[in-house]
Scaffold this active site. Structure first.
Site, short mmCIF file in Angstrom:
data_model
loop_
_atom_site.label_atom_id
_atom_site.label_comp_id
_atom_site.label_asym_id
_atom_site.label_seq_id
_atom_site.Cartn_x
_atom_site.Cartn_y
_atom_site.Cartn_z
N LYS A 201 0.89 -1.22 -0.11
CA LYS A 201 -0.09 -0.17 0.00
C LYS A 201 0.68 1.34 -0.14
O LYS A 201 1.97 1.18 -0.14
CB LYS A 201 -0.92 0.02 1.33
CG LYS A 201 -2.12 -1.11 1.12
CD LYS A 201 -2.87 -0.94 -0.29
CE LYS A 201 -4.06 -1.75 0.01
NZ LYS A 201 -4.00 -3.08 0.01
C1 LIG Z 1 -10.11 -2.06 -1.44
C2 LIG Z 1 -9.52 -2.76 -0.20
N1 LIG Z 1 -10.31 -3.06 0.74
C3 LIG Z 1 -9.60 -3.50 1.88
C4 LIG Z 1 -8.28 -4.08 1.97
C5 LIG Z 1 -7.90 -4.70 2.83
O1 LIG Z 1 -6.66 -4.35 3.64
P1 LIG Z 1 -5.69 -5.42 4.39
O2 LIG Z 1 -4.67 -6.16 3.45
O3 LIG Z 1 -4.74 -4.41 5.34
O4 LIG Z 1 -6.71 -6.26 5.10
C6 LIG Z 1 -7.60 -3.99 0.52
C7 LIG Z 1 -6.19 -4.29 0.53
O5 LIG Z 1 -5.44 -5.27 0.82
C8 LIG Z 1 -8.07 -3.25 -0.23
O6 LIG Z 1 -7.53 -3.20 -1.60
#
Ligand SMILES: Cc1ncc(COP(=O)(O)O)c(C=O)c1O
Length: 423
Positions: A201
């Site tokens: 990210k």
């Molecule tokens: C659109 C979106 N929502 C939620 C997430 C969830 O984040 P995490 O990977 O930190 O759980 C991500 C990425 O991984 C994402 O791209």
């Protein structure tokens, strides 16, 4: 010299080594637990970042969690989502936007995208709200728009519709950290805003996330749920089901260091996007996904997304989808289920797949866009309100590398490789 693979988006630490300094502090002080000084300071840094608006300061509170997915989950819980409820969620997204709805025993109702931002279409949103009320007798419990690849959604229209029907908005700004609309950071418009600090990210804590809340009371409630929901007795007493979702003080140390470079990261993503736009402008059949000309839109351009016209011929296209994939696209080898067919009934066009393979051969990671959730077998029974735009975009769309590790030279090489791929 042999070329290194250019990945889509890699973690990038500060040159000064701030991350290691704060992580060392965690060890030196023995705060190697899911709470502590780094967590508190990272929360304050994040609040300062999201509260800064061109014209005024906001007063949002931020709670650090173990993942963006956990943030979606707790936001929905705090909106009162439970068994038998429905939640409206953008279909064109990563699965973490919708899966937490099912963790709560509720049902996702998918909303299609409009063609300019690729995000939730406000017209379809309102249609869905009215239709669900007619069919089920009650309004959906929450609305989850997603900043796909960092692009701001049509926030004014979505908020106006949400207010009209009294439905809370949970902004999924996991990919949109630092994107702004009208000078205001995404995630601060809705009742809650989700951030992700996964390794790929805008900034990372290795894995982690945060929830932007509107008040200290709401932030406390989220923290309570994130720490197993304990009541104030000398022993463990529980009046609700909680979760183990708090961020580690070690990870928060990385986050504190990353906050020192976030502005530089965002500036670099925008620079890379501008270079792609410039170098690809005369390449026929390739269209970069740009932000609307409306100056209120200020995307972070997490990834550079583009489309390829169906009639463009790509070298090796005749071999696209001939072989079953043995390893995961995106580096998850070993943890994906093997499949026995090379195709599904909804997939990128053959020229897009051929381009991915061509680029891989050139040591460039290009990836299909997210497959719409309403086309996923696991959501086969979920209601959907769409004009088919996200399905069309999924067929022609692809993502190109962005982020601090991608140099001007890399972008030129990537664009040359795309040109070479065309027959
Ligand atoms: C659109 C979106 N929502 C939620 C997430 C969830 O984040 P995490 O990977 O930190 O759980 C991500 C990425 O991984 C994402 O791209």
């Amino acid at each position: 010299m042999e070329r290194k693979t250019i990945y889509l988006c890699l973690a990038h630490m500060s040159e000064e080594g701030w991350e290691q300094k704060y992580v060392k502090e965690a060890f030196d002080t023995n705060w190697v637990v899911p709470m502590g000084p780094n967590v508190n300071a990272f929360e304050q840094d994040l609040a300062d970042f999201v509260n800064h608006k061109d014209s005024e300061e906001l007063d949002r509170k931020v709670v650090c969690l173990s993942a963006g997915t956990a943030a979606v989950h707790l936001a929905l819980l705090a909106c009162g989502v439970g068994p038998g409820d429905e939640v409206l969620v953008q279909s064109y997204t990563f699965c973490a936007s919708s899966h937490p709805i099912t963790y709560l025993g509720a049902k996702p109702v998918f909303v299609g995208s409009e063609g300019e931002t690729w995000n939730m279409d406000p017209v379809l949103l309102e249609k869905a709200i009215i239709d669900r009320k007619g069919k089920t007798g009650k309004y959906p419990k929450a609305i989850v728009p997603v900043a796909l690849y960092g692009m701001p959604y049509r926030i004014d229209e979505i908020m106006a519709i949400a207010d009209k029907y009294g439905i809370p908005v949970v902004e999924d700004a996991a990919e949109g950290m630092g994107s702004r609309y009208n000078g205001q950071v995404l995630g601060t418009f809705g009742k809650y805003g989700v951030l992700s600090f996964n390794g790929n990210k805008m900034i990372t804590t290795s894995g982690g996330g945060a929830l932007i809340c509107r008040s200290a009371e709401e932030a406390n409630e989220i923290m309570w749920y994130a720490t197993q929901a304990r009541d104030a007795y000398p022993y463990y007493q529980h009046t609700a089901i909680g979760y183990n979702y708090r961020m580690s003080n070690v990870c928060a140390g990385i986050g504190r260091g990353q906050m020192k470079v976030i502005d530089a990261h965002i500036a670099h993503h925008k620079h890379v996007q501008a270079l792609y736009e410039e170098l690809l402008k005369d390449v026929k059949g390739v269209h970069i996904h740009k932000q609307p000309a409306d100056p209120r839109y200020d995307a972070n351009f997490w990834l550079c997304a583009a489309t390829l016209d169906p009639e463009v011929k790509i070298k090796g296209q005749e071999n696209a989808y001939k072989e079953v994939i043995k390893t995961a696209v995106g580096g998850a080898a070993g943890v994906i289920h093997q499949v026995d067919s090379a195709t599904t009934d909804c997939q990128p066009n053959e020229n897009v797949e051929a381009l991915r393979v061509w680029m891989l051969d050139k040591k460039i990671e290009a990836r299909p866009t997210w497959k719409p959730m309403h086309k996923q077998p696991v959501y086969a029974d979920a209601p959907v309100y769409t004009n088919g735009i996200e399905e069309e975009l999924f067929k022609v769309g692809f993502c190109l590398p962005a982020g601090p590790y991608v140099s001007d030279d890399d972008v030129k090489y990537i664009v040359e490789s795309i040109k070479e791929a065309m027959e």
